[in-house]
Design a protein around this motif. Sequence first.
Motif, PDB file in Angstrom:
ATOM      1  N   ASN A 103       0.828  -1.200   0.000  1.00 43.53           N
ATOM      2  CA  ASN A 103       0.000   0.000   0.000  1.00 43.53           C
ATOM      3  C   ASN A 103       0.868   1.258   0.000  1.00 43.53           C
ATOM      4  OD1 ASN A 103       0.737   0.695   2.666  1.00 43.53           O
ATOM      5  ND2 ASN A 103      -0.891  -0.565   3.507  1.00 43.53           N
ATOM      6  N   ARG A 104       0.206   2.397  -0.175  1.00 43.97           N
ATOM      7  CA  ARG A 104       0.898   3.665  -0.322  1.00 43.97           C
ATOM      8  C   ARG A 104       1.753   4.032   0.884  1.00 43.97           C
ATOM      9  NH1 ARG A 104      -2.835   8.379  -2.568  1.00 43.97           N
ATOM     10  NH2 ARG A 104      -3.115   7.168  -4.424  1.00 43.97           N
ATOM     11  N   SER A 105       1.234   3.826   2.098  1.00 44.75           N
ATOM     12  CA  SER A 105       2.004   4.198   3.287  1.00 44.75           C
ATOM     13  C   SER A 105       3.237   3.311   3.441  1.00 44.75           C
ATOM     14  CB  SER A 105       1.136   4.145   4.543  1.00 44.75           C
ATOM     15  OG  SER A 105       0.669   2.842   4.772  1.00 44.75           O
ATOM     16  N   ALA A 106       3.129   2.054   3.039  1.00 48.11           N
ATOM     17  CA  ALA A 106       4.292   1.168   3.093  1.00 48.11           C
ATOM     18  C   ALA A 106       5.344   1.621   2.090  1.00 48.11           C
ATOM     19  CB  ALA A 106       3.875  -0.269   2.826  1.00 48.11           C
ATOM     20  N   LEU A 107       4.907   2.041   0.901  1.00 47.99           N
ATOM     21  CA  LEU A 107       5.847   2.538  -0.102  1.00 47.99           C
ATOM     22  C   LEU A 107       6.539   3.809   0.374  1.00 47.99           C
ATOM     23  CD1 LEU A 107       3.853   1.998  -3.412  1.00 47.99           C
ATOM     24  CD2 LEU A 107       5.892   0.769  -2.664  1.00 47.99           C
ATOM     25  N   ALA A 108       5.806   4.672   1.057  1.00 49.82           N
ATOM     26  CA  ALA A 108       6.365   5.944   1.535  1.00 49.82           C
ATOM     27  C   ALA A 108       7.469   5.722   2.557  1.00 49.82           C
ATOM     28  CB  ALA A 108       5.263   6.810   2.118  1.00 49.82           C
ATOM     29  N   ASP A 127      15.156   0.677  -2.101  1.00 48.03           N
ATOM     30  CA  ASP A 127      14.071  -0.310  -2.086  1.00 48.03           C
ATOM     31  C   ASP A 127      12.890   0.169  -2.921  1.00 48.03           C
ATOM     32  OD1 ASP A 127      15.535  -2.010  -0.498  1.00 48.03           O
ATOM     33  OD2 ASP A 127      14.605  -1.319   1.370  1.00 48.03           O
ATOM     34  N   LEU A 128      12.606   1.460  -2.852  1.00 53.35           N
ATOM     35  CA  LEU A 128      11.517   2.018  -3.658  1.00 53.35           C
ATOM     36  C   LEU A 128      11.834   1.888  -5.143  1.00 53.35           C
ATOM     37  CD1 LEU A 128       8.812   3.445  -3.800  1.00 53.35           C
ATOM     38  CD2 LEU A 128      10.016   5.623  -3.576  1.00 53.35           C
ATOM     39  N   ASN A 129      13.083   2.162  -5.512  1.00 55.14           N
ATOM     40  CA  ASN A 129      13.488   1.996  -6.909  1.00 55.14           C
ATOM     41  C   ASN A 129      13.321   0.551  -7.358  1.00 55.14           C
ATOM     42  OD1 ASN A 129      14.120   4.690  -7.150  1.00 55.14           O
ATOM     43  ND2 ASN A 129      16.309   4.404  -6.820  1.00 55.14           N
ATOM     44  N   ARG A 130      13.696  -0.399  -6.515  1.00 48.76           N
ATOM     45  CA  ARG A 130      13.525  -1.819  -6.862  1.00 48.76           C
ATOM     46  C   ARG A 130      12.041  -2.156  -7.035  1.00 48.76           C
ATOM     47  NH1 ARG A 130      18.301  -2.376  -3.930  1.00 48.76           N
ATOM     48  NH2 ARG A 130      17.350  -2.443  -1.889  1.00 48.76           N
ATOM     49  N   GLN A 131      11.195  -1.588  -6.179  1.00 47.94           N
ATOM     50  CA  GLN A 131       9.759  -1.838  -6.273  1.00 47.94           C
ATOM     51  C   GLN A 131       9.195  -1.263  -7.574  1.00 47.94           C
ATOM     52  OE1 GLN A 131       7.900  -3.634  -4.098  1.00 47.94           O
ATOM     53  NE2 GLN A 131       6.186  -3.408  -5.476  1.00 47.94           N
ATOM     54  N   ILE A 132       9.662  -0.075  -7.945  1.00 52.29           N
ATOM     55  CA  ILE A 132       9.216   0.549  -9.194  1.00 52.29           C
ATOM     56  C   ILE A 132       9.629  -0.299 -10.386  1.00 52.29           C
ATOM     57  CG2 ILE A 132       9.571   2.545 -10.721  1.00 52.29           C
ATOM     58  CD1 ILE A 132       9.727   4.238  -8.103  1.00 52.29           C
TER      59      ILE A 132
END
Length: 71
Positions: free
Chosen positions: A2-7, A13-18
């Motif tokens: 969800n959005r709060s977890a991504l934030a 890690d965010l780049n890997r998720q993207i």
Amino acid sequence: MNRSALARLPDADLNRQIVASLREAASEWPSVGAMVMALSESRSPHDRMLAAQIEAFLTGWQVQQRQKAAQ
């Protein structure tokens, strides 16, 4: 995720998720055009906004390529 977890994710890690999400999207649609069309027809306003942003990016990129070719 969800959005709060991504934030809360660190940038790496965010780049890997993207990247993982983009790979998943690429496997679902045969082309960028098909992806943009599906997003623009979505009920989700976020999907429609993403489709508009992708179209704007591609349009700008095409203009740059034409300008480079004309030089």
